[in-house]
Enzyme design. Structure first.
Site, mmCIF file in Angstrom:
data_model
loop_
_atom_site.group_PDB
_atom_site.id
_atom_site.type_symbol
_atom_site.label_atom_id
_atom_site.label_comp_id
_atom_site.label_asym_id
_atom_site.label_seq_id
_atom_site.Cartn_x
_atom_site.Cartn_y
_atom_site.Cartn_z
ATOM 1 N N ILE A 1 75.190 -79.553 19.630
ATOM 2 C CA ILE A 1 73.873 -80.318 19.222
ATOM 3 C C ILE A 1 73.778 -80.476 17.778
ATOM 4 C CG2 ILE A 1 71.452 -79.616 19.103
ATOM 5 C CD1 ILE A 1 72.459 -77.646 21.531
ATOM 6 N N TYR A 2 73.574 -81.930 17.728
ATOM 7 C CA TYR A 2 73.574 -82.263 15.966
ATOM 8 C C TYR A 2 72.024 -82.595 15.623
ATOM 9 C CZ TYR A 2 78.427 -82.878 16.217
ATOM 10 O OH TYR A 2 79.804 -82.968 16.441
ATOM 11 N N LEU A 3 71.770 -81.852 14.645
ATOM 12 C CA LEU A 3 70.235 -82.032 13.951
ATOM 13 C C LEU A 3 70.346 -83.199 12.771
ATOM 14 C CD1 LEU A 3 70.615 -78.798 14.771
ATOM 15 C CD2 LEU A 3 68.191 -78.969 14.611
ATOM 16 N N ALA B 1 68.966 -84.335 17.246
ATOM 17 C CA ALA B 1 69.024 -85.878 17.137
ATOM 18 C C ALA B 1 69.997 -86.226 18.480
ATOM 19 C CB ALA B 1 69.732 -86.423 15.816
ATOM 20 N N GLN B 2 71.069 -85.447 18.790
ATOM 21 C CA GLN B 2 72.168 -85.871 19.533
ATOM 22 C C GLN B 2 72.829 -84.514 20.358
ATOM 23 O OE1 GLN B 2 73.081 -88.103 22.081
ATOM 24 N NE2 GLN B 2 72.453 -89.644 20.614
#
Lengths: 182, 182
Positions: free
Chosen positions: B40-42, B106-107
């Site tokens: 999980i990218y922030l 974000a993604q």
């Protein structure tokens, strides 16, 4: 996630902590344990938590490490505030990541806490580095009135004379540091 | 903290993943394990990591949870970058704390990874949600030339035809999403 409303009363302790602990044990209080706590408070480069009434804290309790965010106090009478906590394996790495995100260590509070219990009340006998000895009585899911009644009885039985303190240890420490630099 | 330089080569896999795994096992490759990974990218509200070349990632591997900060790539030839990681007990709480500090999800990239090993090389057979099957060969503390030689031999032995891909799965996913919305 469990939300528990914690109510607490704090007083400065003029008695010797070990003397009070011994008396409580004689009176049938249960000894829960000793905790070495270190609370590390961070503040934002571009966001001053003293102004936003938030807090970001890393707490070390014995060998456990926790990161907690505390939101602004909600309402005027209630003392509730949002608290979000995660457990971690590495204090230094967490501080380094938070530094990368724009947060710096602002202050730390170290204390030794002895926890005793009677019914729904926790009695914390705290020795706070640089501030002295304190007594905190916490009621778990208890109405304020019941906590105040318990405290009144406790106070007269064990000869606790100090005034009730509403400030946190962090606030007391910051106040003391400000005072000593004047 | 241990700093290990990881070099890797990635190609799109046209073979059936299970067919390749079976062939590797026949050839004496050791099966290390299967991992279900979610990354999980922030990204920051007031700090765009795509511009600063940083990354903030929560990785779930089987039942482990890690938070990693990656600094900008350093130097032009070397692929090294600062990485700081902590292990956590609760993904949702960590995301909520980071949101309070100004970072949003974000993604995310989900993949199933089978890891096999031969000597100093890890062979990862990845099925990435929405992207397909890939092969990654990682050399642990191995010179680039040695990795390229190994890959050349591996490629011809097992009939791997795909081109070498230098983009990360995150970049491939973002690219695909951008493409599909055009």
């Amino acid at each position: 996630m469990t939300d528990v409303i914690e109510r607490e009363i704090k007083v400065k302790l003029s008695l010797d902590p070990q003397f009070l602990i011994d008396r409580l044990l004689q009176e049938g209080y249960e000894y829960v344990g000793k905790e070495i706590q270190e609370d590390i408070y961070l503040n934002g480069d571009s966001r001053d938590f003293r102004k936003t009434d938030e807090a970001l804290r890393i707490r070390l309790v014995n060998d456990k490490i926790e990161l907690t965010y505390k939101g602004p106090k909600m309402g005027s009478k209630s003392k509730s505030r949002e608290e979000i906590t995660v457990s971690l394996d590495d204090k230094e790495s967490m501080i380094r990541i938070l530094e990368k995100l724009g947060y710096r260590v602002a202050q730390s509070v170290r204390k030794t806490r002895h926890v005793l219990r009677k019914g729904e009340f926790n009695i914390c006998v705290d020795t706070v580095e640089g501030l002295g000895n304190f007594l905190e009585i916490e009621g778990i899911d208890v109405k304020e009135e019941r906590l105040l009644d318990f405290f009144k009885e406790f106070r007269s039985k064990f000869g606790i004379n100090g005034e009730i303190i509403t400030k946190s240890y962090l606030e007391l420490k910051v106040e003391k540091l400000a005072g000593s630099s004047n």
